[in-house]
Scaffold this active site. Sequence first.
Site, PDB file in Angstrom:
ATOM      1  N   ASP A   8      23.299  18.454   9.726  1.00 36.40           N
ATOM      2  CA  ASP A   8      24.063  18.924   8.640  1.00 36.40           C
ATOM      3  C   ASP A   8      23.779  18.117   7.074  1.00 36.40           C
ATOM      4  O   ASP A   8      23.780  16.646   7.221  1.00 36.40           O
ATOM      5  CB  ASP A   8      25.333  18.635   8.751  1.00 36.40           C
ATOM      6  N   ASP A 102      22.061  24.402   4.291  1.00 38.37           N
ATOM      7  CA  ASP A 102      22.130  22.873   4.598  1.00 38.37           C
ATOM      8  C   ASP A 102      22.434  22.494   6.015  1.00 38.37           C
ATOM      9  O   ASP A 102      22.683  21.542   6.288  1.00 38.37           O
ATOM     10  CB  ASP A 102      23.098  22.217   3.512  1.00 38.37           C
ATOM     11  N   GLU A 103      22.576  23.445   7.040  1.00 39.06           N
ATOM     12  CA  GLU A 103      22.787  23.148   8.241  1.00 39.06           C
ATOM     13  C   GLU A 103      22.147  24.130   9.117  1.00 39.06           C
ATOM     14  O   GLU A 103      21.913  25.231   8.965  1.00 39.06           O
ATOM     15  CB  GLU A 103      23.904  23.061   8.616  1.00 39.06           C
TER      16      GLU A 103
END
Length: 411
Positions: A8, A102-103
């Site tokens: 993350d 983003d993860e």
Amino acid sequence: MRQILHVDMDAFYASVEERDAPELRGKPLIVGGASRRGVVLAASYAIRPMGVHSAMPMGQALRLCPHAVVVRPRMERYAEVSASVFEIFRAFTPLVEGLSLDEAFLDVTASQSLFGDGEAIAGLIKGRIQKELGLTASAGVAPSKFVAKIASDLRKPDGLVVVREGEVASFLEPLPIERMWGVGPKTAPKLRELGFSTLGDLARGKLAVLEQTLGSWGIQVRALARGEDPRDVDPDRAAKSIGAEQTYDDDLFGREAIEKTLLEHAARVAQRMVKEGLSARGVVVKLKYADFTLRSRRAMLPGPVSDTGSLHAAARALLAQFPSDRRGVRLTGVSVTHLSEEPPPVTLFPDVKAEKGRKLEELISKVEDRLGARLTRAALVDGPTPASGGATGRAGAGAGRGERGLRSPRR
């Protein structure tokens, strides 16, 4: 031994802004629309001790920190950096399941002979992200997706938490119930009233009680709390929808004003579909009224579409299904569902209008990429609102205030 990573990025949008503009580093930074009626998309770590966090209303955030620096979101830039992050992920395993820009989950079980165990691989990934992109990420390593995701969130920023096979029960036992997927501000108090304070309590809970409180979901909650999560990392996991929405400084009144915003949303959604080679059969229109009441209408189309005209026509038809209401509208949104990589079918009697629309979207996309500027449809330029329109090259026309993309680009 199964090794799942959850990686993350730390305060991704805000961190990208700080990297691109070093003068912002260390300042109380908010990424979001300038309007006090918008929401916080990201908050830097410098501002979080003041109580500001993502998804918070902008007005509330600015009351908590009046001297905050507010930066408008640059979704195209975040998507570009995200693509580089995912390239690093895939250097270690093809089994990458993106959850957002983003993860992601990574299954590195088969990669251990090349790079070492999960902890070593997570360290290598974090190191490359730092060295090549100037950003930090937090990672969790565990035998399952659920445990890895919890682990990645425990030591942010720049954290690395490893939970080994025999440590799962003891790791989950003391964690508060809010760490459970889906247990939020409304559900947590109900569970606490029943004596459930930790994941260990949920793991030992009576199934009948959990089902009575949570419905069929109670079965999954207890299993996850016990560390039972056989789900595989799915690299082909497709997003369920693409959408655009906007919150306005002043409430909208009247069908004409709302239709104009739906055209803007439809155009943005169509461009995303064209760039990702997708079409859609489902359309959803969302309205949030001045009193925060949220209403939506949805419909399935006869066939897949990917052009602004078809989406806007469907959105207008759905708007007509909303009851007449004198309340102002503070937010509008359009999204598409039932996505497919298959292009609209070629038939003996094709929909000429839709086909022209699709080709126009492709042309607009190419021109925007070449000019580095967003084109704005004539119908959206201030002035009389025509029934339909093409596009005009008003450079600098970008995302509306508070507008956000709901799907990460296909990687």
